[in-house]
Motif scaffolding. Structure first.
Motif, PDB file in Angstrom:
ATOM      1  N   LYS A  35      51.575  67.102  73.438  1.00  0.00           N
ATOM      2  CA  LYS A  35      51.197  66.062  72.469  1.00  0.00           C
ATOM      3  C   LYS A  35      51.274  64.667  73.094  1.00  0.00           C
ATOM      4  CE  LYS A  35      54.563  67.474  69.779  1.00  0.00           C
ATOM      5  NZ  LYS A  35      55.035  68.573  70.651  1.00  0.00           N
ATOM      6  N   SER A  36      52.406  64.371  73.735  1.00  0.00           N
ATOM      7  CA  SER A  36      52.578  63.021  74.299  1.00  0.00           C
ATOM      8  C   SER A  36      51.611  62.801  75.464  1.00  0.00           C
ATOM      9  CB  SER A  36      54.019  62.834  74.776  1.00  0.00           C
ATOM     10  OG  SER A  36      54.917  63.077  73.726  1.00  0.00           O
ATOM     11  N   SER A  37      51.403  63.838  76.266  1.00  0.00           N
ATOM     12  CA  SER A  37      50.459  63.715  77.392  1.00  0.00           C
ATOM     13  C   SER A  37      49.057  63.426  76.871  1.00  0.00           C
ATOM     14  CB  SER A  37      50.411  65.016  78.202  1.00  0.00           C
ATOM     15  OG  SER A  37      51.683  65.341  78.688  1.00  0.00           O
ATOM     16  N   MET A  48      53.764  56.980  76.438  1.00  0.00           N
ATOM     17  CA  MET A  48      54.788  57.921  75.943  1.00  0.00           C
ATOM     18  C   MET A  48      55.423  58.630  77.137  1.00  0.00           C
ATOM     19  SD  MET A  48      54.494  57.463  72.794  1.00  0.00           S
ATOM     20  CE  MET A  48      53.279  56.776  71.674  1.00  0.00           C
ATOM     21  N   ILE A  49      56.686  58.977  77.011  1.00  0.00           N
ATOM     22  CA  ILE A  49      57.269  59.753  78.094  1.00  0.00           C
ATOM     23  C   ILE A  49      56.937  61.229  77.890  1.00  0.00           C
ATOM     24  CG2 ILE A  49      59.080  58.058  78.529  1.00  0.00           C
ATOM     25  CD1 ILE A  49      61.063  60.246  77.382  1.00  0.00           C
ATOM     26  N   THR A  50      56.835  61.931  79.018  1.00  0.00           N
ATOM     27  CA  THR A  50      56.506  63.361  78.985  1.00  0.00           C
ATOM     28  C   THR A  50      57.394  64.070  79.994  1.00  0.00           C
ATOM     29  OG1 THR A  50      54.872  63.265  80.770  1.00  0.00           O
ATOM     30  CG2 THR A  50      54.060  62.818  78.549  1.00  0.00           C
ATOM     31  N   THR A  56      61.202  66.612  74.563  1.00  0.00           N
ATOM     32  CA  THR A  56      61.214  65.338  75.278  1.00  0.00           C
ATOM     33  C   THR A  56      61.107  64.183  74.294  1.00  0.00           C
ATOM     34  OG1 THR A  56      60.289  66.324  77.261  1.00  0.00           O
ATOM     35  CG2 THR A  56      59.942  63.956  76.975  1.00  0.00           C
ATOM     36  N   THR A  57      60.144  64.267  73.385  1.00  0.00           N
ATOM     37  CA  THR A  57      59.949  63.181  72.414  1.00  0.00           C
ATOM     38  C   THR A  57      61.005  63.278  71.322  1.00  0.00           C
ATOM     39  OG1 THR A  57      57.589  63.178  72.851  1.00  0.00           O
ATOM     40  CG2 THR A  57      58.305  62.145  70.776  1.00  0.00           C
ATOM     41  N   ARG A  58      61.661  62.146  71.065  1.00  0.00           N
ATOM     42  CA  ARG A  58      62.709  62.136  70.030  1.00  0.00           C
ATOM     43  C   ARG A  58      62.452  61.089  68.956  1.00  0.00           C
ATOM     44  NH1 ARG A  58      67.902  62.074  74.019  1.00  0.00           N
ATOM     45  NH2 ARG A  58      68.038  64.298  74.518  1.00  0.00           N
ATOM     46  N   VAL A  75      50.500  58.393  66.230  1.00  0.00           N
ATOM     47  CA  VAL A  75      51.957  58.489  66.154  1.00  0.00           C
ATOM     48  C   VAL A  75      52.412  59.707  66.951  1.00  0.00           C
ATOM     49  CG1 VAL A  75      53.922  58.490  64.570  1.00  0.00           C
ATOM     50  CG2 VAL A  75      51.697  57.641  63.775  1.00  0.00           C
ATOM     51  N   ASP A  76      53.260  59.471  67.949  1.00  0.00           N
ATOM     52  CA  ASP A  76      53.808  60.602  68.700  1.00  0.00           C
ATOM     53  C   ASP A  76      54.952  61.193  67.883  1.00  0.00           C
ATOM     54  OD1 ASP A  76      54.026  62.382  70.756  1.00  0.00           O
ATOM     55  OD2 ASP A  76      55.110  61.059  72.109  1.00  0.00           O
ATOM     56  N   THR A  77      55.048  62.503  67.863  1.00  0.00           N
ATOM     57  CA  THR A  77      56.123  63.130  67.072  1.00  0.00           C
ATOM     58  C   THR A  77      56.901  64.114  67.933  1.00  0.00           C
ATOM     59  OG1 THR A  77      54.663  64.914  66.330  1.00  0.00           O
ATOM     60  CG2 THR A  77      54.861  63.003  64.890  1.00  0.00           C
TER      61      THR A  77
HETATM   62 MG   LIG Z   1      56.321  64.622  73.438  1.00  0.00          MG
END
Ligand SMILES: [Mg+2]
Ligand SMILES: Nc1nc2c(ncn2[C@@H]2O[C@H](COP(=O)(O)OP(=O)(O)OP(=O)(O)O)[C@@H](O)[C@H]2O)c(=O)[nH]1
Length: 312
Positions: A35-37, A48-50, A56-58, A75-77
């Motif tokens: 998702k973040s990538s 976003m960090i991956t 990974t995502t908090r 929105v990253d989740t």
């Molecule tokens: Mg993520």
């Protein structure tokens, strides 16, 4: 008629050209599905960090995809998963709250893993939390599998979602597929002016971004349960001429973990610092000195008080 600008938790609608479209999108899915990538690939920047580690995502961070005729706020989740700690529960709650805020949910499954009960659970949650959101299916990481397998996964995802839902394949490396996904999403958000200034790409504080970049560097060098145990807090920053000095604490859960993160004669912490510094310098376009201290916050993932303190 509404009086004054409509505001949405930090975002505020600004005047835009006629026919402009703008709205909120999020990607939902299990941890590690990409998702973040996908957000980074769409925005064209590492906002976003991956990492290769699940969870990974908090935090629900917003990225902003700008174009002359539209703006997507993505929105990253956190990936939704079976909760095992108080932290996991809060991550799932964060994801659920994000679903409820958006116009469109991109429901992600990776090409290289079978669709299972975890995916069905998330889809039920999306439908419960966001009954009005439009849902599109996204098969991610299709570069990892051949055409046949991708076609099969698209079919299965389409069956899971039911009639009336678009389903698209995407790999973060394919500009054509990313453009097709962006076009699909833009078509599903309402007409209206942008929510953010059109030169902004992320809605997050500098301190929070730096903390995430340090955590990403740590995740790249740690294994087993350690990635889950790491929490980074930027305590203070200071400008010294053209140098930005950042004092940050790297929290772990036990003193045995502290020894691993520091490494023999500080070697691991030094590597984390070097990697993090180059990411922070690239992101902020300034010279940076990172002062990293490793500290123990005992069993913080299971301790509601410490989770409150860390802002979860
Ligand atoms: Mg993520
Ligand atoms: N081959 C390939 N790998 C990908 C792609 N997208 C992501 N990955 C890899 O998949 C892993 C997980 O990526 P993330 O973007 O962190 O996944 P996520 O869904 O945000 O994960 P959580 O934040 O833990 O929920 C990383 O190792 C990525 O490099 C892709 O299109 N192709």
């Amino acid at each position: 008629m509404t009086a004054g600008p409509v505001s949405f938790d930090g975002a505020a609608r600004r005047g835009g050209p006629d026919g402009f479209r703008s709205g909120f999108v999020c990607f939902a899915g299990r941890p590690n599905v990409g998702k973040s990538s996908l957000i980074n690939a769409l925005v064209g920047e590492e906002v976003m960090i991956t990492s290769a580690h699940p969870q990974t995502t908090r935090r629900a961070v917003r990225a902003i995809l700008n174009a002359p005729e539209h703006q997507l706020v993505i929105v990253d989740t956190p990936g939704v998963h079976r909760p095992r700690t108080a932290l996991s529960e809060r991550l799932n709650d964060t994801a659920a709250a994000a679903f409820a805020e958006v116009d469109v949910v991109g429901f992600c499954v990776p090409a290289d893993e079978d669709i299972g009960p975890g995916d069905r659970f998330i889809l039920d949650q999306v439908r419960r939390e966001a009954p009005k959101a439009k849902v599109v299916g996204i098969v991610t990481k299709i570069d990892k599998r051949g055409r046949e397998r991708t076609a099969e996964q698209l079919l299965q995802l389409s069956e899971l979602l039911g009639p009336g839902h678009e389903v698209v394949p995407v790999s973060r490396q394919s500009p054509e597929q990313l453009a097709a996904l962006a076009e699909l999403l833009v078509g599903l958000v309402p007409e209206g002016p942008p929510w953010y200034p059109t030169d902004q790409v992320v809605d997050d504080s500098d301190e929070a971004r730096v903390a995430e970049l340090i955590r990403e560097a740590a995740l790249g060098r740690l294994r087993e349960e350690l990635p889950h145990s790491v929490m980074v807090v930027v305590e203070e920053t200071e400008r010294k001429k053209d140098l930005w000095v950042v004092y940050a604490s790297v929290f772990v859960e036990r003193s045995s973990q502290k020894a691993i993160v520091i490494g023999a004669r500080g070697s691991v912490l030094r590597e984390i610092g070097i990697a993090a510094r180059s990411r922070v310098e690239a992101a902020f376009g300034t010279r940076v000195h990172l002062d990293l201290r490793v500290k123990v916050a005992k069993d913080w993932q299971r301790d509601p008080k410490q989770l409150d303190r860390f802002g979860f």
